[in-house]
Scaffold this motif. Structure first.
Motif, PDB file in Angstrom:
ATOM      1  N   LYS A  80      56.678  44.442 -44.081  1.00 13.79           N
ATOM      2  CA  LYS A  80      56.870  44.818 -42.688  1.00 13.79           C
ATOM      3  C   LYS A  80      56.194  43.838 -41.734  1.00 13.79           C
ATOM      4  CE  LYS A  80      57.228  49.185 -40.682  1.00 13.79           C
ATOM      5  NZ  LYS A  80      56.828  50.548 -40.376  1.00 13.79           N
ATOM      6  N   PRO A 121      61.025  38.480 -41.066  1.00 13.97           N
ATOM      7  CA  PRO A 121      62.229  38.976 -41.732  1.00 13.97           C
ATOM      8  C   PRO A 121      63.284  37.897 -42.004  1.00 13.97           C
ATOM      9  CG  PRO A 121      62.065  39.866 -39.509  1.00 13.97           C
ATOM     10  CD  PRO A 121      60.818  39.126 -39.762  1.00 13.97           C
ATOM     11  N   THR A 170      64.873  38.066 -35.469  1.00 15.36           N
ATOM     12  CA  THR A 170      65.446  38.764 -36.623  1.00 15.36           C
ATOM     13  C   THR A 170      64.674  40.042 -36.819  1.00 15.36           C
ATOM     14  OG1 THR A 170      66.061  36.697 -37.688  1.00 15.36           O
ATOM     15  CG2 THR A 170      65.885  38.612 -39.099  1.00 15.36           C
ATOM     16  N   GLY A 171      65.395  41.104 -37.174  1.00 14.50           N
ATOM     17  CA  GLY A 171      64.637  42.324 -37.391  1.00 14.50           C
ATOM     18  C   GLY A 171      65.436  43.466 -37.951  1.00 14.50           C
ATOM     19  N   THR A 172      64.707  44.453 -38.396  1.00 10.86           N
ATOM     20  CA  THR A 172      65.286  45.667 -38.955  1.00 10.86           C
ATOM     21  C   THR A 172      64.746  46.861 -38.203  1.00 10.86           C
ATOM     22  OG1 THR A 172      64.978  44.623 -41.087  1.00 10.86           O
ATOM     23  CG2 THR A 172      65.652  46.908 -41.112  1.00 10.86           C
ATOM     24  N   LYS A 217      61.433  44.294 -26.470  1.00  9.56           N
ATOM     25  CA  LYS A 217      60.049  44.401 -26.925  1.00  9.56           C
ATOM     26  C   LYS A 217      59.444  43.029 -27.197  1.00  9.56           C
ATOM     27  CE  LYS A 217      57.120  47.663 -27.788  1.00  9.56           C
ATOM     28  NZ  LYS A 217      56.120  47.787 -26.769  1.00  9.56           N
ATOM     29  N   THR A 218      60.204  42.159 -27.848  1.00 10.56           N
ATOM     30  CA  THR A 218      59.640  40.838 -28.137  1.00 10.56           C
ATOM     31  C   THR A 218      59.383  40.078 -26.834  1.00 10.56           C
ATOM     32  OG1 THR A 218      61.844  39.864 -28.462  1.00 10.56           O
ATOM     33  CG2 THR A 218      60.673  40.615 -30.428  1.00 10.56           C
ATOM     34  N   ILE A 248      56.156  41.381 -25.251  1.00  8.15           N
ATOM     35  CA  ILE A 248      54.962  40.910 -25.953  1.00  8.15           C
ATOM     36  C   ILE A 248      54.615  39.498 -25.503  1.00  8.15           C
ATOM     37  CG2 ILE A 248      54.022  40.275 -28.217  1.00  8.15           C
ATOM     38  CD1 ILE A 248      55.853  42.562 -29.354  1.00  8.15           C
ATOM     39  N   HIS A 306      55.785  40.074 -32.727  1.00  3.64           N
ATOM     40  CA  HIS A 306      56.070  40.961 -33.859  1.00  3.64           C
ATOM     41  C   HIS A 306      55.965  42.405 -33.407  1.00  3.64           C
ATOM     42  CE1 HIS A 306      54.659  42.721 -37.980  1.00  3.64           C
ATOM     43  NE2 HIS A 306      55.970  42.817 -37.843  1.00  3.64           N
ATOM     44  N   TYR A 307      57.037  43.181 -33.630  1.00  2.00           N
ATOM     45  CA  TYR A 307      57.019  44.604 -33.304  1.00  2.00           C
ATOM     46  C   TYR A 307      57.419  45.373 -34.552  1.00  2.00           C
ATOM     47  CZ  TYR A 307      58.297  49.074 -31.191  1.00  2.00           C
ATOM     48  OH  TYR A 307      58.395  50.401 -30.884  1.00  2.00           O
ATOM     49  N   ASN A 314      60.787  46.147 -38.424  1.00  2.00           N
ATOM     50  CA  ASN A 314      60.099  44.850 -38.392  1.00  2.00           C
ATOM     51  C   ASN A 314      60.970  43.898 -37.610  1.00  2.00           C
ATOM     52  OD1 ASN A 314      58.857  42.406 -38.872  1.00  2.00           O
ATOM     53  ND2 ASN A 314      59.138  42.428 -41.088  1.00  2.00           N
ATOM     54  N   VAL A 315      60.593  43.627 -36.368  1.00  5.43           N
ATOM     55  CA  VAL A 315      61.366  42.723 -35.524  1.00  5.43           C
ATOM     56  C   VAL A 315      60.461  41.566 -35.115  1.00  5.43           C
ATOM     57  CG1 VAL A 315      62.698  42.503 -33.391  1.00  5.43           C
ATOM     58  CG2 VAL A 315      62.674  44.673 -34.631  1.00  5.43           C
ATOM     59  N   GLN A 316      60.909  40.335 -35.340  1.00  6.41           N
ATOM     60  CA  GLN A 316      60.052  39.202 -35.015  1.00  6.41           C
ATOM     61  C   GLN A 316      60.798  38.115 -34.262  1.00  6.41           C
ATOM     62  OE1 GLN A 316      57.244  37.760 -37.854  1.00  6.41           O
ATOM     63  NE2 GLN A 316      57.081  39.723 -38.931  1.00  6.41           N
TER      64      GLN A 316
END
Lengths: 275, 284
Positions: free
Chosen positions: A15, A19, A192-194, A242-243, A246, B195-196, B201-203
């Motif tokens: 996690k 990813p 990239t993300g899940t 969200k990214t 941040i 990173h969230y 898991n999103v980066q």
């Protein structure tokens, strides 16, 4: 159980790792727990791969239609590359699988206007069954995007209480990739993300179990539609928004930090004065 | 092979994997990852040399900020020696605790230095700290300035970093830029990461390089420093507004092509109707 804890630690680490390298990350962790590697791979969400049969017809490759290094096509019910002694759904389940694929294709057409879908079913030891409804959609190389893809992994566990109640438990993961190779202003840019969501519903079967197969497909399909639509709505705010947030709270645009501090100062004054 | 030798070989295999995993961990989460690695491998704790080395590499890669009583230092590949870091300005070698991000001890040392280059270095440090205060998140940010060479042939190295670490809310971010300049050329590398990981898991991973011609006048250190840091901030501002534009255009270039919020009909799929129709077609 020791293996459960180790796998959980592996999943915790996954996690946190990028990813984009999910396969490499998974292989690295699996090398630390070779006895539980299979179990770990089954719990991982990654972009779905596509395979073809002898006629060039495509199907999705996933953990749910894999046996060793071969994958079963939802079209032909055969493994590619072919293997002896493989795992197949029971005859009844294969009939259900064919129907589900036909209906799911319509869903894919309506919402994705392209892409590829596959449904796979398998029998479970507790008498119930499970199914994976999968979609892979690519974004064409355009407007600066080098690669872009959406992979939906909907896994539904189906159980009955033996009388007339059926319970459907869905876990949906959407894996997104967006890759920009070279943009003159920002260079190489990749998100990239899940995101994963779960839901559970129970329903009473139709009287006399009439058209039970169609009933299952309708209930599963509705769940898939609900959860996928929810995750789609999270695309903007969670995946991307969200990214951005941040980054923009790590470094501020010119003048913005001063402006924010001023505003906070004023708010503090206001609070003091008027409580 | 006896038991002891077997263990050594196994650990050597693990070392490569540990290094890879810790290196790729977002800054702020390395200690947690190391704890989990110890659980997986078993019979090992975070103070084992393999883990400490991996953590050290991670900190140097990410320009970790290490704090002392009235000083701080950024760890980088550039100022790293066998088991200490070099603080050129204060003529010290510094030992650090990589887990706690604290300075353990400092020793005086004699380092080669040049008064003119020192003046430029100090001016740059002042300008960088000003730049940090104006545009970066206060909580975790820092910069370093070092140089090599002499007045006729010098290279300056600058590092700028800020981090956001919010583990209770499942996110972390970092802005890391490293620069070097000679009398006539400024070059830089920028890494932006976010990173969230609530429910997933999103980066974001974004890298960019910069190159710009400059002219450094050692006799006007204050002015030169202002110009160099101004150039850096200009390039970083341009990069960030490029990110802003990209994010604003995402709905059009990316989301729209992915999945419709609703079918073109404007209503959800009619499962009942479709199930009966399509399954009937199948039978034919």
């Amino acid at each position: 159980m020791e293996s459960k804890e180790k796998i959980l630690s592996c999943l915790n680490i996954l996690k946190r790792l990028p990813p984009t390298q999910i396969q490499k990350n998974a292989t690295a962790l699996a090398s630390l727990i070779p006895d539980y590697a299979e179990e770990l791979y089954q719990k991982i969400d990654k972009p779905l791969d596509i395979g073809q049969d002898e006629k060039g017809n495509q199907f999705i490759q996933s953990e749910f239609n894999r046996d060793g290094d071969s994958f079963r096509s939802h079209l032909t019910n055969q493994y590619y590359p072919s293997i002896d002694d493989a795992v197949y759904p029971s005859e009844a389940l294969r009939k259900l699988e064919l129907k589900a694929n036909a209906v799911f294709e319509e869903y894919r057409r309506l919402y994705y206007e392209g892409g590829l879908s596959s449904c796979y079913f398998w029998d479970k030891e507790d008498g119930g069954f499970a199914t994976a409804w999968l979609i892979r959609k690519n974004v064409e190389k355009s407007k600066g995007i080098e690669d872009g893809s959406w992979s939906s992994i909907n896994v539904i566990d189906i159980k009955t209480d033996g009388k007339s109640k059926w319970t459907y438990k869905i876990t949906t993961s959407v894996v997104l990739e967006m890759n920009i190779i070279q943009n003159q202003d920002v260079g190489k840019f990749n998100i990239t993300g899940t995101l994963t969501k779960q839901k559970e519903e129970s329903y009473d079967a139709p009287a006399g179990n009439k058209d039970l197969e169609l009933f299952h497909i309708m209930k599963i399909g509705t769940l898939v539609e609900d959860v996928e639509s929810y995750l789609r709505s999270q695309l903007d705010s969670v995946y991307f928004g969200k990214t951005k947030d941040i980054v923009f709270q790590t470094r501020f645009n010119e003048g913005e930090k001063h402006f924010i501090q001023q505003r906070q100062g004023l708010a503090g004054e206001f609070k003091q004065k008027y409580g | 092979m006896n038991q002891g030798e077997e263990e050594v070989t196994e650990l050597q295999q693990y070392e490569k994997v540990v290094k890879y995993i810790v290196k790729n961990t977002p800054f702020g989460q390395a200690n947690l990852v190391i704890k989990d690695l110890c659980k997986i491998i078993g019979n090992i704790n975070p103070q084992h040399p393999i883990m400490l080395q991996a953590l050290r590499d991670h900190n140097e890669e990410h320009l970790a900020l290490i704090k002392g009583q009235n000083t701080q230092i950024l760890t980088s590949v550039l100022n790293s020696q066998e088991d200490f870091y070099v603080d050129q300005k204060n003529n010290e070698t510094i030992q650090v605790d990589h887990e706690k991000l604290e300075i353990i001890s400092r020793s005086q040392v004699e380092l080669p230095s040049d008064p003119e280059l020192n003046t430029l270095r100090d001016a740059l440090e002042q300008q960088l700290n000003l730049y940090l205060s104006q545009q970066f998140n206060d909580k975790v940010c820092g910069a370093y300035v070092m140089y090599q060479g002499d007045v006729s042939d010098f290279t300056f190295y600058l590092g700028i970093t800020a981090k956001t670490i919010n583990l209770p809310n499942f996110f972390c971010g970092s802005w890391i830029s490293t620069w070097e300049f000679t009398k006539t050329q400024l070059k830089g590398d920028l890494r932006v990461q976010a990173h969230y990981y609530e429910d997933g898991n999103v980066q974001l991973k974004n890298v960019n390089t910069f190159s710009e011609g400059i002219n450094v006048d050692l006799s006007a250190a204050s002015e030169s420093a202002k110009q160099i840091v101004h150039t850096i901030s200009k390039l970083e501002n341009k990069h960030q507004s490029g990110m802003d534009n990209l994010y604003n255009s995402m709905p059009d270039i990316f989301f729209k092509a992915m999945r419709r919020p609703l079918p073109i009909t404007g209503t959800k799929m009619n499962w009942n109707e479709n199930v009966h129709k399509l399954v009937a077609n199948l039978k034919q």
